[in-house]
Design a protein around this motif. Structure first.
Motif, mmCIF file in Angstrom:
data_model
loop_
_atom_site.group_PDB
_atom_site.id
_atom_site.type_symbol
_atom_site.label_atom_id
_atom_site.label_comp_id
_atom_site.label_asym_id
_atom_site.label_seq_id
_atom_site.Cartn_x
_atom_site.Cartn_y
_atom_site.Cartn_z
ATOM 1 N N LEU A 1 82.308 128.319 0.937
ATOM 2 C CA LEU A 1 81.376 129.335 0.456
ATOM 3 C C LEU A 1 81.057 129.048 -1.005
ATOM 4 N N SER A 2 79.795 128.768 -1.257
ATOM 5 C CA SER A 2 79.360 128.389 -2.590
ATOM 6 C C SER A 2 78.106 129.175 -2.939
ATOM 7 N N ARG A 3 77.508 128.833 -4.062
ATOM 8 C CA ARG A 3 76.256 129.482 -4.463
ATOM 9 C C ARG A 3 75.186 128.430 -4.644
ATOM 10 N N VAL A 4 73.953 128.847 -4.433
ATOM 11 C CA VAL A 4 72.823 127.991 -4.764
ATOM 12 C C VAL A 4 72.136 128.567 -5.995
ATOM 13 N N LEU A 5 71.385 127.730 -6.663
ATOM 14 C CA LEU A 5 70.736 128.103 -7.906
ATOM 15 C C LEU A 5 69.900 129.371 -7.727
ATOM 16 N N GLY A 6 70.135 130.364 -8.600
ATOM 17 C CA GLY A 6 69.353 131.584 -8.556
ATOM 18 C C GLY A 6 69.997 132.718 -7.790
ATOM 19 N N THR A 7 71.266 132.546 -7.357
ATOM 20 C CA THR A 7 71.958 133.605 -6.619
ATOM 21 C C THR A 7 73.259 133.959 -7.322
ATOM 22 N N ASP A 8 73.853 135.086 -6.918
ATOM 23 C CA ASP A 8 75.156 135.479 -7.443
ATOM 24 C C ASP A 8 76.229 134.516 -6.946
ATOM 25 N N PRO A 9 77.355 134.422 -7.642
ATOM 26 C CA PRO A 9 78.423 133.537 -7.182
ATOM 27 C C PRO A 9 79.106 134.076 -5.935
ATOM 28 N N SER A 10 79.536 133.172 -5.053
ATOM 29 C CA SER A 10 80.341 133.558 -3.902
ATOM 30 C C SER A 10 81.800 133.726 -4.293
ATOM 31 N N VAL A 11 82.212 133.014 -5.347
ATOM 32 C CA VAL A 11 83.567 133.104 -5.877
ATOM 33 C C VAL A 11 83.464 133.661 -7.291
ATOM 34 N N VAL A 12 84.111 134.791 -7.539
ATOM 35 C CA VAL A 12 84.018 135.463 -8.841
ATOM 36 C C VAL A 12 85.169 134.993 -9.726
ATOM 37 N N THR A 13 84.855 134.640 -10.961
ATOM 38 C CA THR A 13 85.877 134.239 -11.927
ATOM 39 C C THR A 13 86.118 135.385 -12.909
ATOM 40 N N TYR A 14 87.397 135.605 -13.223
ATOM 41 C CA TYR A 14 87.815 136.665 -14.143
ATOM 42 C C TYR A 14 88.569 136.023 -15.308
ATOM 43 N N PHE A 15 88.328 136.546 -16.490
ATOM 44 C CA PHE A 15 89.112 136.168 -17.667
ATOM 45 C C PHE A 15 89.649 137.449 -18.286
ATOM 46 N N ALA A 16 90.974 137.586 -18.362
ATOM 47 C CA ALA A 16 91.616 138.796 -18.872
ATOM 48 C C ALA A 16 91.111 140.025 -18.118
ATOM 49 N N GLU A 17 90.968 139.891 -16.793
ATOM 50 C CA GLU A 17 90.591 140.950 -15.850
ATOM 51 C C GLU A 17 89.124 141.342 -15.911
ATOM 52 N N VAL A 18 88.306 140.644 -16.697
ATOM 53 C CA VAL A 18 86.874 140.947 -16.799
ATOM 54 C C VAL A 18 86.084 139.886 -16.043
ATOM 55 N N PRO A 19 85.227 140.271 -15.080
ATOM 56 C CA PRO A 19 84.432 139.275 -14.359
ATOM 57 C C PRO A 19 83.373 138.680 -15.266
ATOM 58 N N GLN A 20 83.217 137.358 -15.211
ATOM 59 C CA GLN A 20 82.229 136.688 -16.057
ATOM 60 C C GLN A 20 81.938 135.310 -15.500
ATOM 61 N N SER A 21 80.917 134.656 -16.046
ATOM 62 C CA SER A 21 80.554 133.325 -15.568
ATOM 63 C C SER A 21 81.607 132.315 -15.987
ATOM 64 N N GLY A 22 81.518 131.132 -15.388
ATOM 65 C CA GLY A 22 82.484 130.088 -15.697
ATOM 66 C C GLY A 22 82.240 129.377 -17.011
ATOM 67 N N ARG A 23 81.119 129.648 -17.684
ATOM 68 C CA ARG A 23 80.854 129.012 -18.980
ATOM 69 C C ARG A 23 81.951 129.406 -19.967
#
Length: 855
Positions: free
Chosen positions: A136-158
């Motif tokens: 399960l992945s994402r294509v350009l222009g859609t929300d992520p299928s896998v959500v990344t969290y940093f210190a419990e806050v959801p955010q992009s992988g950048r």
């Protein structure tokens, strides 16, 4: 002063890693529809459980002299729990593991976690990793299928991608999530947890040096201000030359970024804590290297046939007069056969790309968690937790996606993103201990502004006259005029997500006290989430054609009348500014229902059915009103698993096994169409797929000083229905494999602590091997000669010596990709529309040394 354990009890017992590992193996694929692989997996499930069932004695006492596999604590359900008792497929990598295995960025994680793959984003390159779990992945222009969290806050992988330092752990949760977390997901979650401040004055200075001019410096300082407040500073700076030579300069795939982190942990009372993390990240790097590996000639009058030199003869149209001896293509443009021959002659790690290849990121964020604990209430112990997050990103990307000296598709893009999240949780354990529960409210508001964008620039810019006039005339004859250049922006996307969620785990012994011993620790687990997503968009795009006179066409207007295209919603088009506004709203549930049972003191078994939802969205540049928006996609997962500890003689063994079947529906799919004179990327729905497989992790410690871990994942992922076009012909490709999915993945590692006198320190040798089988690049080209990413294996070695001679000095030597294996991590075969295919290669052999001083 508060103890370190009281500051973060969820990490106190995390002494050794519990990451997925494995060994390489290849094999023939079993036919779909037969029970072969299911029987194999079911047998593996029984084998993983039966040895433990045969030994129902409790784990040996801590003072036993034999080797042990130590307990790992995770927070996957927002409670501090032993990983082996949590009914979720989880891999946890501690900070110690990240160090021993030379995991330096997000891309390295996939070689240690089953069913996880991480690739560079299709547009933003290596700066923004695309996380894929169980296909399960994402294509350009859609929300992520896998959500990344940093210190419990959801955010992009950048930022996260290159900031894996001073981490407490990284947890990877597989399967749909959302009933215990802020964001909903279909594939899973990846939780990045930075190290909290402790009550000890401590720190370290670390330098790392290697080939390709590698320099990496990390500093950590922990200060206990008083009994209630502790502060931690951490920062990292990395520089490395590019690993792919670019004749036009500069080299690609370099490293040039800085990051810093400030954490404050304030605990004025035993039942109150406020924890804040402030972080920043800045990078100025070249982009990922695209290597041209194949070309094609025109099979029909597709877009590229009109502007790609060497693609074939100039198209002819009956009744249309073409000036004799007119050079159709721009002067000086190389032909396809010539540039492919040049690319092949340069070798795999050299390109000649004059177009800018830039990846620039500047971001900062704040994560704040306030926790209040109420003990011994009539409802039991209750914890209230508020998680507030803010993040701002400014990104610039410049990349030519063809990897060629001719700009087939030169893309420049900039983003200015602001995100605010607010999450309030109540977590409780009943006074009787019969049940635990969680309820939460989540809100997110994000704005993505694109101040300027030059989306497409074919053939090194606009064609000169009279070629542009002929190009425009010819393409008009085939239904839609094509302009070789289009400019878009400013564009703005605003999104808002609101959710209510909760879960309850009820221990059945409270209601059924006479259950047999093997079922006396059984629990029923139920979770539900309702999400409301709203999107608003404003976009602009103008096609520029250097004809005589020049043509500046707004793609949202009828070129004949100058009015909004038929079917456009009233008021959505501003003809004066060539802007379109639109909105869309979606709402759907996530849910899970299952049961788990601590069958014996050392065996836990679970079964769960879960459903995940990923929001729909809006297409920036759709001309046809029917294409303005796309719908949500969903995944329904059924999973069984066991987690078992047992002994083979005196050797402790731990096995974690999960078997799953997923129905993947209404899949968001990217297509390329010509609208308004330029090729546009649109997202559509309509496809269905089946994903099924299993994951087995094995951990053992045959001797006190030797750890051996392995993991294997089998993933069968194929389309049940895939409506698309091949060479302009409508086609249904049911049965074709999903892209970027390997059926078999193995990983294995060992760490040997060399038996020396304690006064000498702790020297340790580590080895890791990762292998995955081939995968499909572009499902629309199932039989394409450039459409298979071959399987590959990579071996890494590392020698650590901590506390040299009883001092505070640590040193390491490492070699990644020991054999200097050349392997492709991704292939993009777009010959059917743009006449080229490219490959992205993994990193070459990297050799380095590390020196760290602890105080």
């Amino acid at each position: 002063m508060a103890s370190a354990a009281s500051r973060d009890s969820s990490r106190h017992d995390r002494c050794l890693r519990s990451g997925g590992r494995g060994t390489a193996m290849t094999g023939n694929r079993l036919p779909r529809g037969t029970p072969g692989h299911k029987q194999i997996l079911a047998t593996a499930l029984l084998l993983a459980a039966l040895p433990a069932r045969a030994d129902e004695t409790p784990p040996p006492a801590p003072d036993q002299s034999g080797p042990e596999i130590e307990r790992v604590v995770v927070t996957a359900r927002r409670l501090s729990e032993n990983l082996e008792t949590v009914p979720i497929a989880i891999t946890s990598l501690t900070g110690e593991t990240l160090q021993h295995e030379t995991i330096r960025n997000a891309y390295d994680l996939q070689t240690h976690v089953p069913s996880l793959q991480i690739d560079a984003d299709a547009l933003n390159g290596s700066a923004e990793p695309n996380f894929d779990i169980r296909g399960l992945s994402r294509v350009l222009g859609t929300d992520p299928s896998v959500v990344t969290y940093f210190a419990e806050v959801p955010q992009s992988g950048r930022g996260i991608a290159q900031s894996i330092y001073d981490m407490a752990d990284i947890e990877v949760l597989r399967g749909p999530q959302g009933v215990a977390f802020g964001r909903n997901s279909t594939g899973g979650d990846v939780l990045f947890t930075p190290q909290r401040p402790t009550d000890q004055y401590e720190g370290s200075l670390q330098g790392q040096w290697g080939n390709y001019g590698e320099q990496d410096y990390t500093g950590i300082l922990n200060i206990p201000v008083d009994d209630t407040l502790a502060i931690r500073f951490a920062g990292d700076l990395e520089r490395r030359d590019g690993t792919t030579r670019n004749i036009a300069g500069p080299a690609l795939d370099d490293r040039n970024h800085d990051s810093a982190r400030l954490s404050l942990d304030w605990k004025p009372r035993p039942n109150f804590e406020n924890y804040t993390v402030i972080d920043g990240f800045s990078s100025h790097e070249t982009n990922v290297a695209e290597k041209l590996v194949g070309t094609a000639t025109c099979q029909s009058f597709i877009i590229a046939c009109f502007f790609t030199p060497g693609s074939g003869n100039v198209p002819t149209v009956p009744g249309l007069a073409i000036p004799p001896n007119l050079p159709f293509f721009a002067p000086g443009a190389a032909s396809l056969p010539a540039i492919l021959a040049q690319a092949q002659a340069l070798g795999p790690r050299t390109v000649d790309v004059p177009a800018p290849q830039l990846s620039e990121t500047n971001l900062y964020g704040v994560a704040n968690a306030t926790t209040v604990k109420l003990n011994d209430t009539p409802l039991g112990d209750i914890t209230f937790k508020n998680i507030l997050g803010y993040r701002h990103e400014s990104d610039t990307t410049e990349v030519d996606l063809s990897g060629a000296p001719v700009a087939f598709l030169d893309v420049q893009n900039s983003d200015d993103i602001s995100q605010v999240t607010e999450e309030l949780q109540a977590i409780g354990v009943s006074a009787s201990g019969d049940y635990d529960w969680l309820f939460g409210v989540f809100f997110e508001n994000a704005t993505d502004g694109q101040p300027s964008q030059n989306a497409q620039n074919f053939g090194l810019g606009a064609f000169p006259n009279p070629q542009a006039t002929l190009l425009y005339t010819l393409s008009s004859s085939f239904g839609d005029p094509i302009g070789p250049q289009s400019t878009s922006g400013p564009n703005t996307l605003t999104s808002q997500s609101t959710a209510l969620y909760g879960r309850v785990s009820y221990h059945l012994a409270g209601a059924f006290p006479d259950l047999p011993r093997w079922a006396s620790a059984a629990s029923l687990d139920v979770g539900y989430r309702q999400t409301w997503d709203d999107y608003h968009i404003q976009s602009q795009e103008i096609t520029d054609v250097a004809t005589a006179p020049p043509i500046h066409q707004c793609i949202f207007l009828d070129p004949t009348t100058g009015l909004p295209l038929a079917g456009s919603p009233p008021g959505s088009i501003n003809a004066a500014t060539c802007t379109r506004t639109g909105s869309a709203s979606f709402s759907a549930p996530n849910w899970s229902i299952g049961a788990h049972d601590q069958v014996t003191d050392t065996v836990m078994a679970y079964v769960v059915a879960s459903h995940g939802y990923k929001a729909g969205g809006l297409n920036f540049y759709a001309v046809n009103p029917a294409d303005d928006s796309f719908q949500p996609e969903t995944v329904t997962n059924v999973e069984i698993g066991t987690k078992a500890d047992f002994r083979l003689g005196d050797v402790p063994v731990r096995t974690n096994l999960a078997l799953y079947h997923e129905n993947y529906t209404n899949i968001q799919t990217q297509i390329i169409v010509v609208e308004g004179g330029t090729p546009q990327s649109l997202i559509t729905n309509a496809n269905r797929a089946t994903i099924e497989g299993g994951e087995l992790e094995v951990f053992t410690r045959p001797f006190k000083d030797l750890e051996i871990n392995g993991a294997y994942s089998l993933t069968e992922a194929y389309f049940n229905a895939y409506a698309t076009e091949v060479n302009g012909v409508p086609t249904n490709l049911g049965g074709v494999d999903l892209a970027t999915v390997s059926r078999n993945t193995w990983t294995g590692s060992m760490t040997w602590h060399l038996p020396v006198a304690e006064a000498w320190g702790d020297p340790a040798f580590s080895a890791n091997y990762y292998y995955r089988t081939k995968q499909t690049g572009n499902p629309q080209e199932p039989n394409g000669s450039f459409n298979t990413v071959p399987g590959y294996g990579v071996a890494n070695l590392r020698l650590d010596w901590n506390g040299i001679g009883g001092s505070s000095l640590d040193a390491s030597l490492y070699v990644n990709n020991v054999t200097n294996n050349l392997y492709a991590t991704a292939i993009s075969d777009v010959r059917s529309s743009l006449l080229y295919a490219t490959a992205i290669y993994g990193e070459p052999r990297l050799v380095g040394a590390m020196l760290r001083y602890r105080f």
